[in-house]
Design an enzyme around this catalytic site. Structure first.
Site, PDB file in Angstrom:
ATOM      1  CE  LYS A  56      -5.279  -8.203  10.236  1.00  0.00           C
ATOM      2  NZ  LYS A  56      -6.461  -7.732   9.518  1.00  0.00           N
ATOM      3  CE1 TYR A  61      -4.350  -1.359   0.304  1.00  0.00           C
ATOM      4  CE2 TYR A  61      -3.073  -3.129   1.282  1.00  0.00           C
ATOM      5  CZ  TYR A  61      -4.234  -2.668   0.704  1.00  0.00           C
ATOM      6  OH  TYR A  61      -5.285  -3.525   0.528  1.00  0.00           O
ATOM      7  CE1 TYR A  77      -8.456  -5.460   2.429  1.00  0.00           C
ATOM      8  CE2 TYR A  77      -8.195  -6.471   4.593  1.00  0.00           C
ATOM      9  CZ  TYR A  77      -7.687  -6.161   3.349  1.00  0.00           C
ATOM     10  OH  TYR A  77      -6.414  -6.565   3.000  1.00  0.00           O
ATOM     11  CG  ASP A 118     -13.024 -11.686   7.856  1.00  0.00           C
ATOM     12  OD1 ASP A 118     -12.207 -11.970   8.752  1.00  0.00           O
ATOM     13  OD2 ASP A 118     -12.712 -11.054   6.831  1.00  0.00           O
TER      14      ASP A 118
HETATM   15  C1  PLP Z   1      -6.565  -8.097   7.979  1.00  0.00           C
HETATM   16  C2  PLP Z   1      -7.854  -8.711   7.582  1.00  0.00           C
HETATM   17  C3  PLP Z   1      -7.914  -9.728   6.614  1.00  0.00           C
HETATM   18  C4  PLP Z   1      -6.686 -10.191   5.855  1.00  0.00           C
HETATM   19  O1  PLP Z   1      -5.741 -10.756   6.684  1.00  0.00           O
HETATM   20  P1  PLP Z   1      -4.224 -10.944   6.167  1.00  0.00           P
HETATM   21  O2  PLP Z   1      -3.574 -11.776   7.222  1.00  0.00           O
HETATM   22  O3  PLP Z   1      -3.659  -9.564   6.075  1.00  0.00           O
HETATM   23  O4  PLP Z   1      -4.295 -11.616   4.851  1.00  0.00           O
HETATM   24  C5  PLP Z   1      -9.132 -10.328   6.365  1.00  0.00           C
HETATM   25  N1  PLP Z   1     -10.245  -9.928   7.000  1.00  0.00           N
HETATM   26  C6  PLP Z   1     -10.238  -8.939   7.907  1.00  0.00           C
HETATM   27  C7  PLP Z   1     -11.501  -8.557   8.599  1.00  0.00           C
HETATM   28  C8  PLP Z   1      -9.049  -8.280   8.218  1.00  0.00           C
HETATM   29  O5  PLP Z   1      -9.041  -7.270   9.102  1.00  0.00           O
END
Ligand code: PLP
Length: 420
Positions: free
Chosen positions: A261, A13, A140, A232
């Site tokens: 994460k 980015y 996202y 997600d």
């Molecule tokens: C960061 C994020 C992703 C992508 O995760 P990466 O480990 O960066 O590929 C997917 N969904 C959400 C909600 C996120 O915040």
């Protein structure tokens, strides 16, 4: 500005023609980063939302060291290892009841891809032609082609748009306009395969918060139409929203859930896609063609699994829960002073995350305020990375009140300097 730099690294980015060299970091501990020269930087966004307890939590560091001495990496087809087995068992025990199977991968984007593939495989193996995915506006879900497809269309993915698949999009549930979301979701659900959503807060879309009852109602609508509900929780998982998982606040058990994460406390890349038994069972057959066809080289890497087990230990000790709650309270106290401040709009908080929109002449991700704020916070020794004019504070749970004060003082100063 500066031309091609000495470093061969192509950064994320980043418009290299417009920015200076990145900040080098040599060490980190707790909420602090340290440059090779010894300058300290407060990590107020948990190194892009991953570090939950703080950098180099001693229990996680020890677990990584111990595991590295035993088994570094092993093929995961036909082979297994105790860290993965134990982690899967313990995840099933703490995740919303009914998420009985665990599929490992190594990033948030990929665990979302896996979720989408699980959903499509489920319907195909059941002999039903359901392929349409429904998603929330401003969502996202990652940067791979499938994850971008279900995410919001923007400058981020304009170049790849011809390759992205169509999804049915439902408006974000703005306060007071939730019914429009429910109506659109209901229309989109007929014959759809799955609905993918970030529960309670849309992260990269601008830290947009919505209530638990809305999440509950969206789940109910999906159920009514037999649409698989994919949560997600890549950002929200592991305490960010005040509960271990955001879905808990709505009593929602997703059909498929994505965690990444905070899974290892942010120390190593690891992700899981968890699902209900019926999704696993739809792939369970004497027919090899019905297997789930996905793999990645490092899935369930033993060292990453050991780090995740240490993370679960920290949660089970009650420590993390207390710290996250304390951080939530501290954020609320500091955010309060901006609530009736005309320089800001949409002052909001959920759990450990605080966000507010600085009123500026020009907003949006590409507005000049973005880089200006980034540089300003950088000059104040803070890692804060606003999304356009949206400033958010998403620190590790170990941050102290006086450290958080530094962040809010800088936000105040930024508003004086850059506000409209
Ligand atoms: C960061 C994020 C992703 C992508 O995760 P990466 O480990 O960066 O590929 C997917 N969904 C959400 C909600 C996120 O915040």
């Amino acid at each position: 500005m500066n031309g091609p730099s000495a470093s061969p690294i192509w950064r994320p980015y980043t418009q290299h023609a417009l920015v200076g060299p990145p900040v080098a970091v040599a060490r980190a501990r707790g909420a602090w980063l340290e440059t090779p020269e010894g300058t300290r930087i407060l990590d107020a966004i948990s190194s892009w939302w991953v570090i939950t307890h703080g950098h180099r939590h001693p229990k996680i560091v020890q677990a990584i060291k111990d595991q590295a001495d035993l088994l570094d990496q092993i093929i995961f087809a036909g082979y297994t290892h105790e860290p993965a087995e134990e982690l899967a068992r313990r995840l099933v025990a703490i995740a919303p009841a009914g998420l009985d199977y665990v599929f490992f991968s190594d990033s948030g984007s990929i665990c979302v891809e896996v979720a989408i593939k699980m959903a499509l495989g489920f319907w195909r193996n059941r002999g039903e032609t359901r392929t349409r995915i429904v998603a929330l506006e401003h969502g996202y879900h990652g940067d791979t082609i499938g994850a971008m497809s279900v995410g919001a269309r923007s400058v981020f993915n304009a170049a790849y748009e011809p390759l992205l698949f169509e999804v049915a999009r439902v408006p974000f549930p703005r306060e007071g306009q939730e019914q429009a979301t429910f109506d659109a979701l209901e229309r989109a659900c007929a014959g759809a395969a799955a609905f993918v959503v970030e529960p309670l807060i849309l992260g990269a879309g601008g830290m947009l918060v919505y209530g638990a009852p809305v999440l509950g109602e969206m789940k109910r609508l999906c159920e009514a139409y037999g649409v698989l509900f994919i949560a997600d929780e890549v950002m929200t998982g592991f305490g960010r929203t005040g509960t271990l998982f955001a879905c808990e606040q709505a009593g929602v058990v997703p059909d498929i859930a994505c965690y990444a994460k905070g899974l290892t406390g942010g120390s190593l890349p690891l992700a899981v896609t968890m699902c209900k038994a019926e999704i696993f069972e739809a792939h369970y057959s004497l027919d090899r063609a019905r297997a789930f066809f996905h793999s990645s080289s490092y899935m369930a890497n033993p060292i990453a699994c050991a780090a995740a087990l240490a993370n679960l230990d920290i949660w089970e000790s009650g420590d993390a829960r207390q710290r996250a709650a304390r951080l939530g309270a501290m954020q609320g106290e500091r955010l309060a002073r901006f609530e009736n401040d005309a320089r800001f709009a949409n002052v909001r908080q959920i759990g450990t995350i605080a966000a507010l929109d600085l009123r500026v002449a020009q907003s949006g991700y590409l507005a000049p305020i973005g880089p200006a704020l980034l540089d300003f916070f950088n000059s104040r020794g803070l890692l804060l990375r606003p999304l356009g004019n949206t400033i958010y504070v998403l620190p590790p749970y170990c941050i102290e009140g006086n450290e958080l004060d530094l962040v809010y003082a800088a936000i105040d100063e930024a508003a004086a300097r850059f506000g409209a």
